[in-house]
Design an enzyme around this catalytic site. Sequence first.
Site, PDB file in Angstrom:
ATOM      1  N   PRO A 133      41.907  34.654  54.615  1.00 53.35           N
ATOM      2  CA  PRO A 133      40.914  34.748  55.298  1.00 53.35           C
ATOM      3  C   PRO A 133      39.823  33.724  54.786  1.00 53.35           C
ATOM      4  O   PRO A 133      39.573  33.562  53.839  1.00 53.35           O
ATOM      5  CB  PRO A 133      40.150  36.169  55.067  1.00 53.35           C
ATOM      6  N   MET A 134      39.334  33.043  55.765  1.00 56.12           N
ATOM      7  CA  MET A 134      38.414  31.775  55.690  1.00 56.12           C
ATOM      8  C   MET A 134      37.453  31.717  56.579  1.00 56.12           C
ATOM      9  O   MET A 134      37.773  31.287  57.831  1.00 56.12           O
ATOM     10  CB  MET A 134      39.215  30.539  55.372  1.00 56.12           C
TER      11      MET A 134
ATOM     12  N   GLN B  78      40.071  41.126  58.437  1.00 57.51           N
ATOM     13  CA  GLN B  78      39.676  41.469  57.087  1.00 57.51           C
ATOM     14  C   GLN B  78      38.169  42.086  57.475  1.00 57.51           C
ATOM     15  O   GLN B  78      37.318  41.303  58.352  1.00 57.51           O
ATOM     16  CB  GLN B  78      39.157  39.961  56.245  1.00 57.51           C
TER      17      GLN B  78
ATOM     18  N   CYS C 174      34.216  38.067  48.015  1.00 59.74           N
ATOM     19  CA  CYS C 174      33.084  36.974  48.335  1.00 59.74           C
ATOM     20  C   CYS C 174      31.715  36.965  47.706  1.00 59.74           C
ATOM     21  O   CYS C 174      31.162  38.077  47.637  1.00 59.74           O
ATOM     22  CB  CYS C 174      32.835  37.165  49.839  1.00 59.74           C
TER      23      CYS C 174
ATOM     24  N   LYS D 250      41.219  42.784  48.731  1.00 53.86           N
ATOM     25  CA  LYS D 250      41.173  41.462  48.177  1.00 53.86           C
ATOM     26  C   LYS D 250      39.897  41.175  47.236  1.00 53.86           C
ATOM     27  O   LYS D 250      38.798  41.377  47.562  1.00 53.86           O
ATOM     28  CB  LYS D 250      40.990  40.328  49.574  1.00 53.86           C
TER      29      LYS D 250
ATOM     30  N   ASN E  34      46.373  34.573  44.679  1.00 61.40           N
ATOM     31  CA  ASN E  34      45.772  33.727  45.476  1.00 61.40           C
ATOM     32  C   ASN E  34      44.866  32.667  44.500  1.00 61.40           C
ATOM     33  O   ASN E  34      44.512  33.304  43.600  1.00 61.40           O
ATOM     34  CB  ASN E  34      44.865  34.466  46.514  1.00 61.40           C
TER      35      ASN E  34
ATOM     36  N   GLY F  81      43.786  28.344  44.304  1.00 59.54           N
ATOM     37  CA  GLY F  81      44.371  27.195  43.800  1.00 59.54           C
ATOM     38  C   GLY F  81      45.766  26.802  44.160  1.00 59.54           C
ATOM     39  O   GLY F  81      46.317  25.603  43.454  1.00 59.54           O
TER      40      GLY F  81
ATOM     41  N   GLY G   2      44.860  29.174  50.812  1.00 60.67           N
ATOM     42  CA  GLY G   2      43.801  28.927  51.600  1.00 60.67           C
ATOM     43  C   GLY G   2      43.511  27.402  51.988  1.00 60.67           C
ATOM     44  O   GLY G   2      44.165  26.968  53.009  1.00 60.67           O
ATOM     45  N   ARG G   3      42.793  26.941  51.020  1.00 57.59           N
ATOM     46  CA  ARG G   3      42.231  25.624  51.544  1.00 57.59           C
ATOM     47  C   ARG G   3      43.493  24.579  51.712  1.00 57.59           C
ATOM     48  O   ARG G   3      43.338  23.567  52.445  1.00 57.59           O
ATOM     49  CB  ARG G   3      41.356  25.022  50.427  1.00 57.59           C
TER      50      ARG G   3
END
Length: 335
Positions: A13-14, A66, A96, A135, A207, A209, A229-230
């Site tokens: 989720p981003m 999420q 977060c 998460k 999760n 890296g 993610g990224r």
Amino acid sequence: MTPSSPYRLSVAPMLDWTDRHFRYLLRQITRGTRLYTEMVVDQSILLGDRPRLLDFHPEEHPLALQIAGSEPKKLAEAARIGEAWGYDEINLNLGCPSPRVQGGGFGACLMLEPVRVAECMAAMRQAVRIPVTAKHRLGVDEVEDYGYVARFIEKLAGVGIGVFIIHARKAYLKGLSPAQNRTVPPLRYDWVYRLKQDFPQLTIVLNGGVRSLVEAQAHLKRVDGVMLGRAVYEDPFVLEQADRLFFGLAHQPNRLEVAQAMLAYTQIQMERGTPLWAVARHMLNLFKGQPGGRAWRRLLSERAGRRGAGLEVLQEALALVAQPRPEVSWVREAR
Ligand SMILES: Cc1cc2nc3c(=O)[nH]c(=O)nc-3n(C[C@H](O)[C@H](O)[C@H](O)COP(=O)(O)O)c2cc1C
């Protein structure tokens, strides 16, 4: 570890990134990978514009919503609405560290309140039949101790939570920006592996890296799932082989076909009043590293956000990658 787990590969989720348009783009690349929405605050689901916050395309499944919040009743109601809206999973954000999220009393700071989190997640579980998952991080501030995160997980497992997505670093609630909190605290994959060993009955997803599917495959020998993610936002075709390698599907995506599918999708979206940029901004990296890829990115960046920009901008950009000008690739090679 469990090769058939539906959690074996997912996209994180981003906020601002994994909106419905980017998820639709990802779905053109991979059918099996689990997708997560951006974080949505429970209160917004209860009182806000639900279609705007929750609508998705039927092709987006498997898809998790999420949620962020810290009150059992509100979270349970938001989860119920999410299930009725058609989501396959409800995920609670416990990782977060942004000041705004802390100000609301949710996100990573909840890792310091395991009893409250257990109450929240028990209420959510009771409200829905789909899986409710967590998460979280490995710790927060000075609380960085394997025993602490193990007890945290044990507490939530005690109310029936079976899936834990673990961003393999702690968070600092003060002094670091959210972006720094994704790079500065060191990654501790060994802790996540150990959690899987200590809780073999739980689904443990790693999760943080992970940059490639090769890396994800290596982690999968030690855990049940990997979430990227990224790396995916920066180059969506990092998932090119996901269906073949992780889900036994023959689907083999092709960038030009994906771009064509996005063109058709964008047309429908624009007919509904969505500005071109809302979709096109997620497509900037679609041809990353490919001949014409820079020209594609440049043209979209410069023109797709202009007032009144239409589909012709995408079509022009597509011509640049469909038949890249030889001198463009020559210049790149010569550098
Ligand atoms: C732009 C951005 C927005 C994010 N928003 C969320 C969010 O809404 N909810 C969440 O749980 N994590 C969020 N994260 C954290 C990611 O889900 C993930 O845990 C983190 O980026 C580490 O994974 P990666 O190294 O593969 O990117 C966000 C990360 C980025 C880069």
